[in-house]
Design an enzyme around this catalytic site. Structure first.
Site, PDB file in Angstrom:
ATOM      1  N   ALA A  62       0.815  -1.197   0.000  1.00  0.00           N
ATOM      2  CA  ALA A  62       0.000   0.000   0.000  1.00  0.00           C
ATOM      3  C   ALA A  62       0.852   1.253   0.000  1.00  0.00           C
ATOM      4  CB  ALA A  62      -0.921  -0.005   1.227  1.00  0.00           C
ATOM      5  N   CYS A  63       0.241   2.372  -0.423  1.00  0.00           N
ATOM      6  CA  CYS A  63       0.803   3.715  -0.338  1.00  0.00           C
ATOM      7  C   CYS A  63       1.765   4.058  -1.480  1.00  0.00           C
ATOM      8  CB  CYS A  63       1.492   3.959   0.995  1.00  0.00           C
ATOM      9  SG  CYS A  63       0.440   3.623   2.419  1.00  0.00           S
ATOM     10  N   THR A  64       1.833   5.365  -1.757  1.00  0.00           N
ATOM     11  CA  THR A  64       2.792   5.950  -2.686  1.00  0.00           C
ATOM     12  C   THR A  64       3.281   7.248  -2.051  1.00  0.00           C
ATOM     13  OG1 THR A  64       1.495   5.091  -4.545  1.00  0.00           O
ATOM     14  CG2 THR A  64       3.191   6.722  -5.044  1.00  0.00           C
ATOM     15  N   GLU A 106       5.502   3.919   4.205  1.00  0.00           N
ATOM     16  CA  GLU A 106       5.466   3.375   2.850  1.00  0.00           C
ATOM     17  C   GLU A 106       5.823   1.898   2.934  1.00  0.00           C
ATOM     18  OE1 GLU A 106       4.961   3.121  -1.132  1.00  0.00           O
ATOM     19  OE2 GLU A 106       4.770   5.041  -0.072  1.00  0.00           O
TER      20      GLU A 106
END
Length: 470
Positions: free
Chosen positions: A7-9, A98
């Site tokens: 997940a996440c950027t 992150e």
């Protein structure tokens, strides 16, 4: 929910790479499409002396004095706090985390620690207790080295001078690199830091035993260098379709000439890049809200069905909130920008960090949905737009553009007046300005939802066109 992997950027922008000399660190928090977030302010001295993680059961004794800080916890602490991002009273910004992956060889020698310090607690046990970004890196690194971590993660830090990116590479080992002032970095669920210079303490920090650990266990595929990504990270097919394309797209946005020969699935994309133009707050927002526009890989574009679903986009339905923490501003008034829900279909709302409260709707949010919550107000408009995307998207874009322009005007006016204030008067003024603008944005989205519902009333399949059926 205790494991928010894949997940996440993230994006980090140095002060000489930005138009206004500010430092920006930001991230999409991706986990579930319907999992409310809140924005709160913790008062100075509010934190308890003992911390117990609901996720891993880790127990920590915390310093006696905690600083005031903004945070974005989840609607329930059943699985932990997950405060995710904030700025403290000393102007230190932190975003955690992150998610990334370590390779099996490394984990064989230093396994992840089930009872260690994970994402859900990192902001809570670090941000209130540090006065600089470097102190944040050092505190988190020491905690991971001592107690271990059960996840591989990247953590963003900034203050008025520097931006740093820290990565955990195994159960206990970590490195951190300072983002050069004239550079930016985009990160997407892979270990990103490359060559470590152990003789450059101004730009690198690390676990004191990491070199010995790597040498002892023969972990370095290229002896004579120390590429953290290659030693600790992964580069498999999953990375090629899930992670690398998002980094590639960021480079295409900000460094198109330098990156013209890069490929979406390349395994050696640079961690640090110089932008070919100065970047603004809206550039950072555009990256976090992007989905491969202008390429065949856009999920709502004109590519083939296979192309549109080939790569994981940056902005997607599972984003709970997106944030950009802006420090090193000329006025010294740092800003916590937050977009509730899907970044592409929301608006980044600026909250000055030196505030003592947030509007009630931003502190609310639970399941099932309730429309007195900022999270659900933004999500409501978002799902209505999705129902007739190509017809309704222009209406949403008009609201976003209007809110963006008003945000800049509000910030400029606030900075000017705030220059003559100090102490409680300054805090109260910044709080009032933040609350008023945030409320105005919510009202704009409420009005948008009513307009969308009005348009949708004639779309019911139980309809009859008299002219066509007589």
């Amino acid at each position: 929910m205790s494991q928010k992997l894949s997940a996440c950027t993230s994006i980090l922008i140095g002060k000489k790479a930005s138009r206004d000399g500010s430092i920006m660190i930001g991230r999409n928090e991706d986990a579930k499409a319907a999992w409310p977030k809140r924005l709160v302010v913790h008062a100075r001295g509010e934190m308890p002396s003992q911390f117990v993680s609901k996720d891993t059961k880790l127990e920590l004794t915390l310093p006696k004095i905690s600083a005031r800080y903004t945070a974005t916890p989840e609607w329930t602490d059943k699985y932990g706090l997950f405060e995710e991002a904030g700025i403290n009273e000393y102007g230190v910004a932190m975003s955690a985390t992150e998610s990334a992956y370590s390779n099996d060889l490394v984990l064989g020698y230093d396994p992840l620690v089930k009872e260690g310090l994970n994402e859900e607690a990192m902001v809570t046990v670090v941000l209130p207790y540090v006065k600089t970004a470097r102190e944040g890196v050092q505190r988190l690194g020491e905690l991971v080295a001592k107690y271990g971590t059960g996840e591989t993660n990247g953590i963003l830090f900034a203050d008025d001078d520097e931006a740093w990116y820290l990565e955990t590479g195994a159960g206990h080992y970590w490195v951190a690199q300072r983002i050069p002032d004239d550079c930016y970095a985009v990160v997407a669920n892979q270990l990103a830091i490359q060559e470590i210079d152990f003789n450059d303490p101004d730009n690198f920090m690390y676990h004191p035993g990491i070199q010995e650990f790597v040498e002892k266990n023969h972990l370095n595929p290229h002896p004579g260098t120390f590429n953290f990504r290659q030693i600790f990270g992964t580069a498999d097919r999953s990375d090629a379709v899930y992670s690398e394309p998002r980094v590639w797209y960021g480079h295409q946005m900000f460094s198109p000439k330098a990156a013209q020969n890069e490929q979406p699935e390349a395994t050696d994309l640079p961690f640090l890049m110089k932008p070919e133009r100065k970047l603004s707050i809206f550039d950072a927002q555009a990256y976090l809200g992007s989905h491969y526009e202008g390429t065949p890989f856009d999920p709502i574009g004109t590519g083939s069905d296979e192309e549109k679903h080939r790569y994981r986009p940056i902005s997607l339905a599972k984003t709970q909130e997106a944030h950009i923490l802006q420090t090193s501003r000329a006025s010294k008034n740092s800003i916590h920008w937050i977009a509730m829900g899907v970044a592409n279909e929301s608006t980044f709302v600026p909250f000055f960090s030196n505030i003592n409260d947030t509007p009630a709707p931003y502190k609310r949010g639970k399941l099932p949905a309730q429309l007195n919550s900022a999270y659900w107000i933004f999500k409501h408009a978002s799902v209505l737009v999705d129902s007739h995307l190509h017809e309704f998207l222009p209406m949403l874009r008009d609201v976003q553009k209007n809110c963006n322009a008003k945000a800049i005007a509000m910030i400029q006016a606030t900075d000017e007046k705030a220059a003559g204030l100090a102490g409680a008067k300054l805090t109260n003024y910044l709080t009032r300005q933040s609350e008023n603008f945030a409320t105005d944005v919510l009202n704009a989205y409420r009005q948008l939802s009513l307009e969308l519902i009005t348009k949708m009333t004639d779309y019911c399949p139980l309809n009859f066109n008299t002219d066509e059926n007589l």
